[in-house]
Scaffold this active site. Structure first.
Site, PDB file in Angstrom:
ATOM      1  N   TYR A  53     -10.045  71.693  55.642  1.00 42.26           N
ATOM      2  CA  TYR A  53     -10.107  71.720  54.183  1.00 42.26           C
ATOM      3  C   TYR A  53     -10.945  72.891  53.705  1.00 42.26           C
ATOM      4  O   TYR A  53     -11.886  73.293  54.384  1.00 42.26           O
ATOM      5  CB  TYR A  53     -10.724  70.425  53.649  1.00 42.26           C
ATOM      6  CG  TYR A  53      -9.860  69.207  53.751  1.00 42.26           C
ATOM      7  CD1 TYR A  53      -8.531  69.278  54.162  1.00 42.26           C
ATOM      8  CD2 TYR A  53     -10.373  67.936  53.439  1.00 42.26           C
ATOM      9  CE1 TYR A  53      -7.747  68.134  54.256  1.00 42.26           C
ATOM     10  CE2 TYR A  53      -9.599  66.802  53.525  1.00 42.26           C
ATOM     11  CZ  TYR A  53      -8.294  66.901  53.937  1.00 42.26           C
ATOM     12  OH  TYR A  53      -7.533  65.764  54.028  1.00 42.26           O
ATOM     13  N   GLY A 238      -0.420  64.336  42.018  1.00 39.71           N
ATOM     14  CA  GLY A 238      -0.446  64.432  40.564  1.00 39.71           C
ATOM     15  C   GLY A 238       0.823  63.990  39.873  1.00 39.71           C
ATOM     16  O   GLY A 238       0.835  63.793  38.653  1.00 39.71           O
ATOM     17  N   LEU A 240       2.360  61.132  39.858  1.00 38.62           N
ATOM     18  CA  LEU A 240       2.278  59.806  39.260  1.00 38.62           C
ATOM     19  C   LEU A 240       1.282  59.722  38.110  1.00 38.62           C
ATOM     20  O   LEU A 240       1.151  58.675  37.481  1.00 38.62           O
ATOM     21  CB  LEU A 240       1.961  58.768  40.338  1.00 38.62           C
ATOM     22  CG  LEU A 240       3.132  58.470  41.279  1.00 38.62           C
ATOM     23  CD1 LEU A 240       2.680  57.676  42.493  1.00 38.62           C
ATOM     24  CD2 LEU A 240       4.256  57.735  40.542  1.00 38.62           C
ATOM     25  N   GLY A 242       1.972  61.563  35.644  1.00 42.89           N
ATOM     26  CA  GLY A 242       2.933  61.856  34.588  1.00 42.89           C
ATOM     27  C   GLY A 242       2.827  63.249  34.020  1.00 42.89           C
ATOM     28  O   GLY A 242       3.619  63.631  33.150  1.00 42.89           O
ATOM     29  N   LYS A 243       1.883  64.055  34.536  1.00 43.79           N
ATOM     30  CA  LYS A 243       1.669  65.348  33.889  1.00 43.79           C
ATOM     31  C   LYS A 243       2.845  66.295  34.051  1.00 43.79           C
ATOM     32  O   LYS A 243       3.103  67.124  33.165  1.00 43.79           O
ATOM     33  CB  LYS A 243       0.388  66.003  34.397  1.00 43.79           C
ATOM     34  CG  LYS A 243       0.391  66.456  35.851  1.00 43.79           C
ATOM     35  CD  LYS A 243      -0.958  67.103  36.191  1.00 43.79           C
ATOM     36  CE  LYS A 243      -1.000  67.621  37.612  1.00 43.79           C
ATOM     37  NZ  LYS A 243      -2.310  68.256  37.904  1.00 43.79           N
TER      38      LYS A 243
END
Length: 345
Positions: A53, A238, A240, A242-243
């Site tokens: 990461y 992201g 879910l 809704g963006k």
């Protein structure tokens, strides 16, 4: 916040885990420390990182997440926190990680642990996970097993024996898997039982409204063998939230990093997301609240891994713990699942 023991005798962790894969790419060190402080103040004691990461992983940034967390961890009461990290396996092109890495063998696992301990500025890792299997198996958006892709790999027994040495030395305390499938989990369970090697306490796999594949095979194993799911990507990168329905070009990993997140490029994803968003709003919820509350409610989830790039997102995600879904909403979710079954495997 609720706390749960992972597996049979693993660490006691908060039901929400702070994911950190944006630290060092989308978030500065100051922003990362602010997120860590905020999460801990609200009862989160579980932090998940990985040697590769932030993502997308690059030579220029690999290890930055562990360094950011390590600099913060050095100022904390270490015994009050559960730190999880992961060793990268082969089968992906990561030349900046131990030259490949070539295998999940003893030398590579040991080198990875030593590197993570140094970057995290700690003497031990609470939960050490194999980030993905070395063997041939479908992962990260692939959806079927392909025998023709078989290759030589380090035996599971050798991997467990390498981890056992590190447990005995006190460098790691518990062992977990990630991006695993039923055969792999049962092989680890079998060998740990037969040979007295460390027992897997958790599986970190993608799980969300649009990816419920865990329920088909791994949920039974989790129940019978007492292994906890650490659910990552509960908001499907992201989607879910809704963006992307409102603005397909909205800023996020999907738009910032083209070709990243293959599992979210499937044809039924957006119709499913639309259905869940409409269901949420019909019940006075945001799409993200519905998605996260659903994952929190599953009996096999030990902890839900949430991440954010802004404090506003983090506040919203942590507050989702206080949202409960009634039976009519759960039934409507299942109806949508039957219509759009696992569009993002």
């Amino acid at each position: 916040m609720t706390y749960r023991v992972l597996g049979e005798n693993g660490p006691r962790v908060s039901a929400i885990c702070l994911g950190t894969m944006t630290f060092g790419q989308q978030n500065t060190e100051a922003e990362a420390h602010a997120q860590l402080d905020y999460a801990v103040e609200r009862g989160v004691n579980f932090i998940d990182v990985a040697e590769i990461y932030p993502v997308p992983t690059r030579a220029e940034t690999a290890g930055a997440t562990e360094r950011f967390v390590g600099n913060w961890l050095a100022r904390q009461a270490r015994d009050r926190l559960v730190i999880a990290t992961k060793v990268a396996g082969p089968a992906r092109s990561l030349p900046w990680i131990r030259g490949g890495p070539p295998a999940l063998d003893r030398a590579n696992i040991r080198a990875a642990v030593e590197g993570s301990l140094q970057r995290l500025r700690t003497d031990y890792i609470d939960l050490y996970q194999l980030h993905w299997p070395e063997r041939n198996q479908p992962m990260f958006g692939q959806w079927r097993f392909e025998p023709e892709k078989e290759r030589e790999c380090t035996p599971v027994r050798a991997q467990l024996e390498a981890l056992a040495e590190l447990v005995e030395e006190g460098k790691i305390r518990h062992v977990g898997l990630s991006n695993e499938h039923p055969w792999g989990v049962m092989e680890f369970v079998r060998l740990s039982r037969e040979l007295g090697l460390p027992r897997v306490v958790s599986i970190q796999n993608a799980y969300s409204l649009v990816n419920r594949g865990y329920e088909s095979g791994l949920a039974e194993i989790a129940y019978r063998e007492r292994i906890s799911l650490l659910a990552y990507s509960p908001l499907a990168f992201g989607h879910l939230s809704g963006k992307y329905l409102a603005d397909p070009a909205a800023e996020g990993r999907i738009t910032l990093f083209p070709n990243f997140g293959q599992r979210y490029a499937k044809p039924n994803l957006m119709p499913a997301v639309q259905g869940y968003a409409e269901l949420a709003r019909a019940h006075g919820l945001t799409p993200a609240q519905l998605a996260l509350a659903f994952v929190h409610s599953r009996w096999f989830v030990g902890s839900t891994i949430v991440g954010a790039t802004t404090m506003e997102q983090l506040e919203h995600n942590l507050a989702s713990w206080n949202v409960s879904l009634d039976e009519p909403v759960l039934e409507a979710i299942d109806a949508l699942h039957l219509r759009y079954t696992n569009p993002a495997p």
